[in-house]
Design a protein around this motif. Sequence first.
Motif, short mmCIF file in Angstrom:
data_model
loop_
_atom_site.label_atom_id
_atom_site.label_comp_id
_atom_site.label_asym_id
_atom_site.label_seq_id
_atom_site.Cartn_x
_atom_site.Cartn_y
_atom_site.Cartn_z
N ALA A 159 0.71 -0.96 0.15
CA ALA A 159 0.71 0.29 0.35
C ALA A 159 0.83 1.24 0.23
N THR A 160 2.11 0.71 0.97
CA THR A 160 3.17 2.61 0.70
C THR A 160 3.14 3.23 -0.86
N ALA A 161 2.99 2.04 -2.46
CA ALA A 161 3.81 1.91 -3.15
C ALA A 161 2.71 2.81 -3.93
N VAL A 162 1.77 3.53 -3.29
CA VAL A 162 0.77 3.57 -4.63
C VAL A 162 0.07 5.24 -3.50
N PRO A 163 0.55 5.90 -2.47
CA PRO A 163 0.26 6.48 -1.69
C PRO A 163 -1.00 7.81 -2.58
N GLU A 164 -0.51 7.73 -3.61
CA GLU A 164 -1.00 9.00 -4.24
C GLU A 164 -2.28 8.34 -5.37
N HIS A 165 -2.77 7.05 -5.22
CA HIS A 165 -3.72 6.90 -5.80
C HIS A 165 -4.65 6.10 -4.28
N VAL A 166 -4.46 5.94 -3.42
CA VAL A 166 -5.05 5.84 -2.43
C VAL A 166 -5.05 5.66 -1.11
N ASP A 167 -5.94 6.45 -0.37
CA ASP A 167 -5.57 6.50 0.45
C ASP A 167 -5.31 5.44 1.57
N GLN A 168 -4.08 5.68 2.49
CA GLN A 168 -3.69 4.30 3.00
C GLN A 168 -3.34 5.43 4.44
N PHE A 169 -3.05 5.07 6.01
CA PHE A 169 -2.61 4.64 6.47
C PHE A 169 -1.91 4.22 7.38
N GLY A 170 -0.61 4.13 7.11
CA GLY A 170 0.27 2.95 7.68
C GLY A 170 0.29 2.15 7.49
N GLY A 171 -0.53 1.40 5.64
CA GLY A 171 -0.14 0.22 5.03
C GLY A 171 -1.53 -0.03 5.30
N HIS A 172 -2.41 0.94 6.04
CA HIS A 172 -4.11 -0.36 6.00
C HIS A 172 -4.76 1.38 5.04
N VAL A 173 -5.79 0.51 4.78
CA VAL A 173 -6.28 0.68 3.36
C VAL A 173 -7.69 0.66 3.87
N PRO A 174 -9.09 1.07 3.44
CA PRO A 174 -10.99 1.03 3.56
C PRO A 174 -10.64 -0.28 3.07
N GLU A 175 -11.62 -1.21 3.72
CA GLU A 175 -11.40 -2.62 2.67
C GLU A 175 -13.12 -2.73 1.80
N ALA A 176 -13.73 -0.66 1.30
CA ALA A 176 -14.11 -0.76 0.96
C ALA A 176 -13.61 -0.42 -0.63
N ALA A 177 -12.83 -0.07 -0.45
CA ALA A 177 -11.12 0.83 -1.49
C ALA A 177 -10.75 -0.75 -2.16
N LEU A 178 -10.46 -1.19 -0.95
CA LEU A 178 -10.18 -2.25 -2.08
C LEU A 178 -10.51 -2.88 -3.02
N GLN A 179 -12.17 -3.44 -2.50
CA GLN A 179 -12.72 -4.49 -3.09
C GLN A 179 -12.34 -4.05 -4.93
N GLU A 180 -12.94 -1.97 -4.59
CA GLU A 180 -13.19 -2.38 -5.68
C GLU A 180 -11.83 -1.95 -6.25
N LEU A 181 -10.92 -1.79 -6.04
CA LEU A 181 -9.93 -2.03 -6.68
C LEU A 181 -9.56 -3.30 -7.09
N THR A 182 -10.02 -4.09 -6.36
CA THR A 182 -10.12 -6.16 -6.89
C THR A 182 -10.46 -6.11 -8.00
N HIS A 183 -12.08 -5.62 -7.95
CA HIS A 183 -12.69 -6.16 -8.88
C HIS A 183 -12.64 -5.35 -10.55
N ALA A 184 -11.70 -4.09 -10.19
CA ALA A 184 -11.64 -3.52 -11.41
C ALA A 184 -10.70 -2.26 -11.41
N PRO A 185 -9.56 -3.19 -11.60
CA PRO A 185 -8.09 -2.84 -11.48
C PRO A 185 -7.75 -1.43 -12.11
#
Length: 484
Positions: free
Chosen positions: A266-292
Amino acid sequence: MRHDAVEEVVHMTKRPAGMGREKVRAVLGLARWEVELAAETGLLRRLEDRRFDPASVEAALADLDAFRRSLAREERCNATASAARLGVSVERFKRVAAAAGLEAVAEEEVRKYGKVLWVRYYRAGDVDGLADHVRADRELRAAARAVSRARAGPKAAATKKRNAELAMAAREEVERRRPGEACGPIGVLVWAVALMRAAGVALGWLRRFAEVDDPRVEELTAVVRRARFPQDALEARLAEIRPRALDAIGLLAGPRQVFTALGVPATAVPEHVDQFGGHVPEAALQELTHAPPPWLLHARAEYELGRAAAEVARQDAEELAQRWHVAESAIESAAKLSDAAVADLVGISVEVVRKLRPKSGRWSPEYVQGVLAARPDWIRSEEAAWREVERRRRKEQARLERNRQKRLAWRRKWAEVFGVPLDSVPTTIGRPTGNAIKAAREHPPRWARPPPDVLLRPAWAVGGLGVWKERRGDHPPGGLRAAL
């Protein structure tokens, strides 16, 4: 007595010769350094032959009190002595002397405490003349302190007012940044961690986020600290946000889960994903997983490319290390000759060559070359080589015997010191030096301690006749006495 001294000086003035230093000391009652100081400052005149002019000595003796006062004004005083003379500190004396333009009459280089110091000496009369300057400096500084105290109140009030205004502005900013109901889990977690850092406490599950390096947390923590909230107010705000923060943690995916789902940290894409200490919201993670999105595919490609490059570099390093190992083995093999090769070179049997190996245990080409150049007796014939083998064997045995005798002498000394049998002293005991004996007596080793039953026996039964003679109070039985 003073009249006689005057007559003696008058009598000496009739002679052309001057007076010696010791004579001047006796007449004027001065120390040697006082006589030299009087000569340096012109109070006493010196002739060309380094003797003193009797006329100047007579003039000094005529008014001895005035002469002593003049000499006292010519004394040399360093900064410490000058400060003591004026009754002030050394720092104040240096400040007043610099302000008054007082110049030193002499300088001296002194080596002290491993340093080279330059000591300045001042004329005592000039130092006494600084009394008015010292008094003025003291009064001026007292007036400055009084003015400073008078201005301290308004200045403190202005500073307090300015700090209050800054704190009020910071509190307003804190209220504006306070997370609302629509705030996401990342914003709630940032707010809670900033409050924890400002309050200096850590709560339960939030403790693992206390050291997260995030610029949003650093900025918000600085704002909260500028607000100058009381400790109880900070703890109350932290207790208020704690349930929402715990709920926010449940809505976040951990770093390992993010890496498994996205294929990149998650630290490799901080400008695209709102994360905190490597933690990403599960909703945003599911969206990225279904439609990269395209940027995610590009990030995966760069990550895999970096991993492949690192793997290639690791394999190259391992291959290079293996090559170096092979090269070192080859160099080591080439750096020594076999016994058979040496036997062929010197013309003797392999068996005797094996027994004549050097102390290193290997035949280096340089060593063999030196032997061939020196041509010792043992390489001339087989019999001479065997004689050399026998000589080395006897030499080694003699060395071992010397070591054995030395060790035996050491053991006897230790046995004598502790009064124990020689067999009880270990064969590996060290040399009985004075310090070693002293340390062993303070903490006796196990072999030097008598068995428990010996401590219960009488002295004559443990040490024999010699101990019994020294301790007359412990008498052996009659039959044993007769045998002794």
